[in-house]
Design a protein around this motif. Structure first.
Motif, PDB file in Angstrom:
ATOM      1  N   VAL A  56       0.799  -1.296   0.116  1.00  0.00           N
ATOM      2  CA  VAL A  56       0.056   0.029   0.043  1.00  0.00           C
ATOM      3  C   VAL A  56       0.850   1.174  -0.057  1.00  0.00           C
ATOM      4  CG1 VAL A  56      -1.610   1.415   1.377  1.00  0.00           C
ATOM      5  CG2 VAL A  56      -2.046  -0.967   0.951  1.00  0.00           C
ATOM      6  N   LEU A  57       2.049   1.192   0.628  1.00  0.00           N
ATOM      7  CA  LEU A  57       2.726   2.447   0.608  1.00  0.00           C
ATOM      8  C   LEU A  57       3.533   2.673  -0.648  1.00  0.00           C
ATOM      9  CD1 LEU A  57       4.334   4.505   2.771  1.00  0.00           C
ATOM     10  CD2 LEU A  57       6.032   2.916   2.874  1.00  0.00           C
ATOM     11  N   VAL A  58       3.939   1.803  -1.309  1.00  0.00           N
ATOM     12  CA  VAL A  58       4.451   1.654  -2.397  1.00  0.00           C
ATOM     13  C   VAL A  58       3.334   2.476  -3.680  1.00  0.00           C
ATOM     14  CG1 VAL A  58       5.319   0.309  -4.509  1.00  0.00           C
ATOM     15  CG2 VAL A  58       6.237  -0.034  -2.362  1.00  0.00           C
ATOM     16  N   ALA A  59       2.165   1.802  -3.203  1.00  0.00           N
ATOM     17  CA  ALA A  59       1.172   1.991  -4.395  1.00  0.00           C
ATOM     18  C   ALA A  59       0.782   3.816  -4.118  1.00  0.00           C
ATOM     19  CB  ALA A  59      -0.142   1.295  -4.132  1.00  0.00           C
ATOM     20  N   VAL A  60       0.692   4.265  -3.010  1.00  0.00           N
ATOM     21  CA  VAL A  60       0.374   5.829  -2.602  1.00  0.00           C
ATOM     22  C   VAL A  60       1.550   6.458  -3.090  1.00  0.00           C
ATOM     23  CG1 VAL A  60       0.222   7.353  -0.454  1.00  0.00           C
ATOM     24  CG2 VAL A  60      -1.090   4.910  -0.700  1.00  0.00           C
ATOM     25  N   ALA A  61       2.964   5.931  -2.925  1.00  0.00           N
ATOM     26  CA  ALA A  61       3.896   6.880  -3.328  1.00  0.00           C
ATOM     27  C   ALA A  61       4.100   6.917  -4.916  1.00  0.00           C
ATOM     28  CB  ALA A  61       5.382   6.035  -2.882  1.00  0.00           C
ATOM     29  N   TYR A  62       3.657   5.873  -5.441  1.00  0.00           N
ATOM     30  CA  TYR A  62       3.595   5.882  -7.106  1.00  0.00           C
ATOM     31  C   TYR A  62       2.384   6.924  -7.618  1.00  0.00           C
ATOM     32  CZ  TYR A  62       2.693   4.709 -11.946  1.00  0.00           C
ATOM     33  OH  TYR A  62       2.375   4.931 -13.258  1.00  0.00           O
ATOM     34  N   ALA A  63       1.288   6.882  -6.943  1.00  0.00           N
ATOM     35  CA  ALA A  63       0.076   7.620  -7.122  1.00  0.00           C
ATOM     36  C   ALA A  63       0.626   9.123  -7.058  1.00  0.00           C
ATOM     37  CB  ALA A  63      -1.068   7.447  -6.224  1.00  0.00           C
ATOM     38  N   ALA A  64       1.233   9.199  -5.920  1.00  0.00           N
ATOM     39  CA  ALA A  64       1.803  10.816  -5.799  1.00  0.00           C
ATOM     40  C   ALA A  64       2.688  11.261  -6.690  1.00  0.00           C
ATOM     41  CB  ALA A  64       2.252  10.899  -4.315  1.00  0.00           C
ATOM     42  N   TRP A  65       3.802  10.248  -7.293  1.00  0.00           N
ATOM     43  CA  TRP A  65       4.775  10.569  -8.109  1.00  0.00           C
ATOM     44  C   TRP A  65       4.021  10.891  -9.567  1.00  0.00           C
ATOM     45  CZ3 TRP A  65       6.048   8.109 -12.603  1.00  0.00           C
ATOM     46  CH2 TRP A  65       7.067   8.533 -13.230  1.00  0.00           C
ATOM     47  N   LYS A  66       3.203  10.057  -9.790  1.00  0.00           N
ATOM     48  CA  LYS A  66       2.337  10.257 -11.110  1.00  0.00           C
ATOM     49  C   LYS A  66       1.603  11.501 -10.865  1.00  0.00           C
ATOM     50  CE  LYS A  66       0.966   8.733 -15.113  1.00  0.00           C
ATOM     51  NZ  LYS A  66       1.584   8.759 -16.049  1.00  0.00           N
ATOM     52  N   ARG A  67       0.860  11.787  -9.921  1.00  0.00           N
ATOM     53  CA  ARG A  67       0.227  13.104  -9.897  1.00  0.00           C
ATOM     54  C   ARG A  67       1.007  14.226  -9.960  1.00  0.00           C
ATOM     55  NH1 ARG A  67      -4.996  14.557  -7.605  1.00  0.00           N
ATOM     56  NH2 ARG A  67      -5.153  12.604  -7.416  1.00  0.00           N
ATOM     57  N   SER A  68       2.331  14.438  -9.455  1.00  0.00           N
ATOM     58  CA  SER A  68       3.214  15.383  -9.618  1.00  0.00           C
ATOM     59  C   SER A  68       3.757  15.464 -11.213  1.00  0.00           C
ATOM     60  CB  SER A  68       4.528  15.240  -8.656  1.00  0.00           C
ATOM     61  OG  SER A  68       5.436  14.139  -9.069  1.00  0.00           O
ATOM     62  N   GLN A  69       4.199  14.207 -11.623  1.00  0.00           N
ATOM     63  CA  GLN A  69       4.575  14.231 -13.296  1.00  0.00           C
ATOM     64  C   GLN A  69       3.382  14.795 -13.998  1.00  0.00           C
ATOM     65  OE1 GLN A  69       7.488  13.657 -14.119  1.00  0.00           O
ATOM     66  NE2 GLN A  69       8.008  13.682 -12.145  1.00  0.00           N
ATOM     67  N   ASP A  70       2.099  14.479 -13.467  1.00  0.00           N
ATOM     68  CA  ASP A  70       1.124  15.156 -14.462  1.00  0.00           C
ATOM     69  C   ASP A  70       0.929  16.762 -14.226  1.00  0.00           C
ATOM     70  OD1 ASP A  70       0.457  12.717 -15.766  1.00  0.00           O
ATOM     71  OD2 ASP A  70      -1.222  12.241 -14.265  1.00  0.00           O
ATOM     72  N   ALA A  71       0.980  17.031 -13.010  1.00  0.00           N
ATOM     73  CA  ALA A  71       0.933  18.347 -12.722  1.00  0.00           C
ATOM     74  C   ALA A  71       2.147  19.337 -13.453  1.00  0.00           C
ATOM     75  CB  ALA A  71       1.136  18.785 -11.336  1.00  0.00           C
ATOM     76  N   GLN A  85       3.236  18.614 -16.304  1.00  0.00           N
ATOM     77  CA  GLN A  85       3.061  18.755 -17.646  1.00  0.00           C
ATOM     78  C   GLN A  85       1.579  19.369 -18.006  1.00  0.00           C
ATOM     79  OE1 GLN A  85       3.318  14.608 -18.977  1.00  0.00           O
ATOM     80  NE2 GLN A  85       5.191  14.390 -18.717  1.00  0.00           N
ATOM     81  N   GLY A  86       1.001  19.631 -17.094  1.00  0.00           N
ATOM     82  CA  GLY A  86      -0.521  20.562 -17.388  1.00  0.00           C
ATOM     83  C   GLY A  86      -1.572  19.472 -17.568  1.00  0.00           C
ATOM     84  N   ILE A  87      -1.199  18.369 -17.026  1.00  0.00           N
ATOM     85  CA  ILE A  87      -2.266  17.373 -17.178  1.00  0.00           C
ATOM     86  C   ILE A  87      -3.400  17.227 -15.939  1.00  0.00           C
ATOM     87  CG2 ILE A  87      -2.749  14.955 -17.824  1.00  0.00           C
ATOM     88  CD1 ILE A  87      -0.145  14.899 -19.330  1.00  0.00           C
ATOM     89  N   VAL A  88      -4.547  17.385 -16.236  1.00  0.00           N
ATOM     90  CA  VAL A  88      -5.355  17.430 -15.128  1.00  0.00           C
ATOM     91  C   VAL A  88      -6.406  16.007 -15.486  1.00  0.00           C
ATOM     92  CG1 VAL A  88      -7.596  18.289 -13.831  1.00  0.00           C
ATOM     93  CG2 VAL A  88      -5.773  19.770 -14.738  1.00  0.00           C
TER      94      VAL A  88
END
Length: 83
Positions: A11-26, A28-31
């Motif tokens: 669960v910790l790895v999944a949450v860390a990946y989701a946070a990283w993915k959200r920061s990468q999207d931000a 690039q300007g992707i919502v």
């Protein structure tokens, strides 16, 4: 390693990946919408939206001209020429 520790680690790895993915999207300007589908907001999209609004206004004027009596339309055209 116990079962609960392994579940916690996954669960910790999944949450860390989701946070990283959200920061990468931000960056690039992707919502993303509720289903996770990307929605890109660009300057070009804003320009196109403005152009669509202008075209809608023109269509409204043309519809009014097409449905109004001839005399009133002629008067409005003459008034516009005078301006």
């Amino acid at each position: 390693m116990s079962t609960w520790a392994l579940i916690f680690l996954i669960v910790l790895v999944a949450v860390a990946y989701a946070a990283w993915k959200r920061s990468q999207d931000a960056k690039q300007g992707i919502v993303r919408d509720n289903q996770g589908n990307p929605i890109a907001h660009t300057q070009r999209e804003a320009e196109l939206q403005h152009e669509v609004e202008e075209l809608r206004e023109r269509v409204k004027v043309l519809e009014r001209i097409a449905t109004d009596p001839g005399r009133r339309t002629a008067e409005e055209i003459e008034k516009l020429r005078d301006e």
